[in-house]
Scaffold this motif. Sequence first.
Motif: not given
Length: 335
Positions: A179-193, A176-177
Amino acid sequence: MTVYGALDIGGTKIAGALVDNAGTLLVRAQRPTPAQRSAGELMAAVTSVLDELALHPMWDELTCLGIASAGPVDTAAGTVSPVNIPAWRRFPLTARVAAHPRLPLGLRPVLVGDAVAMTAAEHWLGAARGFENALCMVVSTGVGGGLVLGGRLHTGRTGNAGHIGHITVNLDGSLCPCGAPGCVEGFASGTAIAAHAQAAGWSAPAGVAPTAAAVADAARAGNPYARAAYERAAQALAAAIAATAALVELDLVVIGGGVAQAGDTLFAPLRRRMADYAVLDFTRGLPVVPALLALDAGLIGAAAVASSQAGVASSQAPVASSQAGVPALSSGPRP
């Protein structure tokens, strides 16, 4: 009438408003967020919003000013380091806003995380009103959250409690931006979707921007790649929500933000996936509902928290913890 000022700064837009003590927006101003530009250009957009609000005749009646910002934030220091605004790292936002020439003398802005502001608003006037223990989430350009525990807004030491978007849900996931791996944001944000749908094979119609809203339209029309992108987002959200419920026990989950505007395209798979993750007796059957205050919740919540700290009257005010320098808000009008 008591008048509060509010700013809501996110990765997509910078909004401002004058709000009365019943939570009604009297006037609203908005600019796009130049998220990839310099710190000075970002601040210029904030100043432009304040300049527009200052033209309103009620500006001179301002009693307090709340700032809701994408996080992380440091409410005690008055600084912000939004994950999706790279140029702002420990940026002294409170001090810069306080320096606006039209701000009433002696008025010090109050900083709060944008998702915590949304939580305050939903607990005051929205879907979480009357609930003792709730998680409120903003699912938009990023994913954030805030907690109401024991009937009180729980902000944490620095104002970041409830930041559910940076819970890891995939140990081997992409960084994730933050710095951690596999954050919720990387799956569920509008950008990620939108990114996931495009990578899988979906493309936006000619003349349509490839946004999460466009993916939602395609999902409703039956596009399998678009539907899979929302299914993936729902699974990540369900895992994080269930983990939070197991940790603190919740009565309700409220979800707002731009992605939540997809309605059942998001909520139907999310509620179904909750059954896979919320399996303990005290987490099972947890209601997950849309926010009621839509895209103005950040403004309303920022005004509410600022009014509590300023000690000015509000109608049926929300309740906040005394952490991070934020005093408790009364549950009714102040004398």
